[in-house]
Design a protein around this motif. Structure first.
Motif, PDB file in Angstrom:
ATOM      1  N   GLU A 156      -5.943   5.493   5.742  1.00 54.61           N
ATOM      2  CA  GLU A 156      -5.666   3.742   5.338  1.00 54.61           C
ATOM      3  C   GLU A 156      -6.550   3.107   4.697  1.00 54.61           C
ATOM      4  O   GLU A 156      -6.011   1.772   4.265  1.00 54.61           O
ATOM      5  CB  GLU A 156      -4.973   3.602   6.549  1.00 54.61           C
ATOM      6  N   ASP A 157      -7.318   3.024   4.842  1.00 55.88           N
ATOM      7  CA  ASP A 157      -8.415   1.817   4.497  1.00 55.88           C
ATOM      8  C   ASP A 157      -8.341   1.388   3.164  1.00 55.88           C
ATOM      9  O   ASP A 157      -8.514   0.602   2.171  1.00 55.88           O
ATOM     10  CB  ASP A 157     -10.426   1.936   4.980  1.00 55.88           C
ATOM     11  N   ARG A 161      -7.013  -1.434   0.558  1.00 54.12           N
ATOM     12  CA  ARG A 161      -7.588  -2.293   0.137  1.00 54.12           C
ATOM     13  C   ARG A 161      -7.250  -2.538  -1.266  1.00 54.12           C
ATOM     14  O   ARG A 161      -7.157  -2.867  -1.955  1.00 54.12           O
ATOM     15  CB  ARG A 161      -9.154  -1.605   1.000  1.00 54.12           C
ATOM     16  N   ARG A 166      -0.918   0.862   3.238  1.00 55.04           N
ATOM     17  CA  ARG A 166      -1.481   2.422   4.229  1.00 55.04           C
ATOM     18  C   ARG A 166      -1.110   2.708   4.296  1.00 55.04           C
ATOM     19  O   ARG A 166      -1.565   3.637   4.954  1.00 55.04           O
ATOM     20  CB  ARG A 166      -2.155   1.260   5.542  1.00 55.04           C
TER      21      ARG A 166
END
Length: 295
Positions: A156-157, A161, A166
């Motif tokens: 998800e990170d 980003r 996500r």
């Protein structure tokens, strides 16, 4: 043409007509930036006569490192009617292409489905970033024979980003399973050109080796019959200033580690792109080639 749009996982729920206020910034009609034979896809797609690639403008995924940034974020292109899309298909098929390759098509599923109502004599390729709703992919059954999805992220990170999504893997993994349900294993004709099936693309990103390995493990365990296309063509482009390692290119060590993982998992059906392919010359010229002017 106008319709309420919830085609992608963004679920904007906005009315699209002349203009659109959703994440993709597009109206109801397709917007095309290039339509021409393309020779830089996988060999089973490009072959000797090229893939009939139609590049659509706008995008709901909004990757910061997109190599087609001018059309995905900038929206460059020309509006094309359903009849105009049919004309593009016919022109490309007359040029001898092996297939009709719809590049980043999800946000235009309504006009595309209308344009495919009569069927085509060559396979249709759904060439997507992978951020799809299962419900949308189900609408394509019987119209699309080849799926060419990216599987960009496992975690998800990075998805949040780099693409503001996500929930990317949750949706992409479910959508790719549905694609494989529809097509079954890859089939080729006597000339070695793909006729049906799923080829999952993964672009190795600098600094994300463990993510790439996690994606390959998932494919090996969950997608029997799908092929893999491991891509190494990352070039820093778009809006990547100050974003982790995206300001640099992939290193040989990163590339080798991911390729070793691929072969250790037994993922032998598909393609491995050479690291030397990371050059801007492989990005098409988005200059309205092949796009009819209907005004």
């Amino acid at each position: 043409m106008e319709y309420l749009c919830n085609n992608c996982p963004r679920m904007c729920n906005i009315m699209r007509s002349e203009t659109g206020s959703g994440v993709c910034k597009m109206g109801a009609e397709a917007v095309v930036s290039r339509a021409a034979p393309h020779f830089d896809e996988e060999p089973v797609i490009s072959g000797t006569r090229g893939s009939g690639a139609i590049f659509f403008a706008g995008c709901a995924l909004r990757c910061r490192f997109c190599q087609n940034y001018g059309i995905s974020h900038g929206g460059f292109g020309r509006r094309v009617s359903v009849e105009g899309l049919k004309h593009i298909y016919a022109d490309l098929i007359a040029q001898g292409v092996h297939n009709i390759n719809l590049v980043n098509p999800t946000h235009f599923v309504e006009p595309i489905l209308a344009s495919l109502s009569d069927g085509l004599p060559v396979p249709v390729v759904w060439n997507t970033g992978g951020y799809e709703r299962v419900e949308t992919i189900r609408r394509l059954e019987g119209r699309v024979r080849v799926f060419l999805p990216d599987l960009k992220y496992r975690f998800e990170d990075a998805a949040g980003r780099y693409s503001g999504a996500r929930d990317y893997f949750t949706h992409a993994s479910a959508a790719i399973r549905e694609m494989l349900r529809q097509t079954g294993p890859v089939t080729l004709d006597r000339d070695g050109m793909i006729q049906s099936g799923v080829i999952v693309r993964h672009l190795i990103l600098p600094g994300r080796v463990e993510e790439s390995k996690a994606i390959l493990r998932w494919i090996a365990g969950e997608l029997p019959g799908a092929w893999v296309s491991l891509m190494a063509q990352y070039v820093p482009m778009g809006d990547v200033a100050g974003v982790d390692a995206l300001e640099r290119r992939l290193t040989q060590e990163e590339y080798d580690e991911v390729v070793d993982c691929l072969f250790a998992l037994g993922l032998e059906d598909g393609f491995v792109q050479e690291l030397s392919s990371a050059e801007e010359k492989y990005i098409p010229q988005f200059d309205l080639t092949g796009v009819p002017d209907e005004e």
